[in-house]
Design a protein around this motif. Structure first.
Motif, PDB file in Angstrom:
ATOM      1  N   LEU A 113       0.830  -1.203   0.000  1.00  0.00           N
ATOM      2  CA  LEU A 113       0.000   0.000   0.000  1.00  0.00           C
ATOM      3  C   LEU A 113       0.866   1.255   0.000  1.00  0.00           C
ATOM      4  CD1 LEU A 113      -2.872   1.233   0.228  1.00  0.00           C
ATOM      5  CD2 LEU A 113      -2.535   1.224   2.720  1.00  0.00           C
ATOM      6  N   GLN A 114       0.571   2.171  -0.905  1.00  0.00           N
ATOM      7  CA  GLN A 114       1.308   3.420  -0.978  1.00  0.00           C
ATOM      8  C   GLN A 114       0.342   4.565  -1.294  1.00  0.00           C
ATOM      9  OE1 GLN A 114       3.571   5.409   0.279  1.00  0.00           O
ATOM     10  NE2 GLN A 114       4.896   3.637  -0.076  1.00  0.00           N
ATOM     11  N   THR A 115       0.698   5.764  -0.812  1.00  0.00           N
ATOM     12  CA  THR A 115      -0.215   6.893  -0.922  1.00  0.00           C
ATOM     13  C   THR A 115       0.532   8.165  -1.330  1.00  0.00           C
ATOM     14  OG1 THR A 115       0.076   7.492   1.403  1.00  0.00           O
ATOM     15  CG2 THR A 115      -1.726   5.976   0.875  1.00  0.00           C
ATOM     16  N   THR A 166      -4.538   6.620  -2.687  1.00  0.00           N
ATOM     17  CA  THR A 166      -3.610   5.516  -2.927  1.00  0.00           C
ATOM     18  C   THR A 166      -2.947   5.661  -4.294  1.00  0.00           C
ATOM     19  OG1 THR A 166      -5.393   4.163  -3.845  1.00  0.00           O
ATOM     20  CG2 THR A 166      -4.927   3.928  -1.497  1.00  0.00           C
TER      21      THR A 166
END
Length: 230
Positions: A64-66, A101
């Motif tokens: 998960l990256q934002t 995201t």
């Protein structure tokens, strides 16, 4: 955080040392005591990258990256000249950001909505006189105060009822220039700051902490506008 505090103390200490080393200039300078007010359009360009996932009850992907979205907002800067070359400046303004995201979930899934930030900042600045153009550099502490934040649309199906972003202390580095346009104090100002500061994001389901992530913000803050020195 200890490193940031040491850097801020070093930067402010260096400005104080420059002031102590130039007492004669402070006495002979007929512009000492001037105040400069700036009305600026400011682009806030944060990162928002996740550096750690501490709590993950829903089992979100480890990938998960934002990223926090960019924003443009009006700001006011108020500056006091200790001498013609050394000044202390603070800014006033508020900026709003969403966090979406970029990996691990469909891109653009909203995790935080309408997060409102007051980037309280005080910098010590040293000004160079190149004739008409007056460039400067500066540094000082910054405190990011989040005054509002809402759960993003993508978190509501998980039962999230509350989102919280932690207030944090960090460091701001600064460079820019002032360009007088007349002899009445009116000028043009361009300013660039780079902040080094993080935040902890928490999502709650009722009273239960469901998700906790560490985020690197480190925004570039770029401003341009009018100044008036008196």
């Amino acid at each position: 955080m200890k490193t940031l505090l040491m850097l801020a103390n070093t930067a402010l200490g260096g400005a104080a040392a420059m002031l102590a080393a130039t007492p004669a200039m402070a006495q002979d300078d007929d512009r000492a005591g001037d105040i400069q007010v700036k009305l600026l359009a400011t682009a806030v360009l944060p990162d928002g990258k996740i550096t750690d996932i501490n709590v993950n009850l829903p089992g979100l992907p480890a990938s998960l990256q934002t990223k926090a979205n960019d924003n443009v907002t009006p700001t006011i800067a108020i500056e006091y000249f200790v001498t013609n070359n050394i000044s202390i400046e603070t800014i006033a303004g508020m900026t709003q950001h969403d966090v979406d995201t970029t990996a691990g979930l469909p891109a653009g899934a909203e995790l935080v909505s309408n997060a409102k930030l007051i980037p309280a900042t005080v910098t010590a600045k040293y000004h160079f006189d190149l004739g008409g153009l007056k460039p400067y550099v500066g540094a000082g502490p910054a405190y990011f105060l989040w005054v509002a934040d809402d759960p993003g649309a993508a978190t509501l199906p998980l039962g999230v009822t509350e989102t919280n972003l932690s207030n944090e202390l960090g460091l701001a580095l600064q460079a820019g220039f002032d360009l007088p346009v007349n002899d009445k104090g009116l000028g043009i100002s361009v300013d660039v700051k780079r902040y080094f500061i993080d935040t902890t994001a928490r999502w709650f389901v009722g009273n239960t902490l469901a998700i906790e992530t560490e985020h690197k913000l480190d925004p570039w803050v770029i401003s341009a506008g009018l100044s008036y020195r008196f």
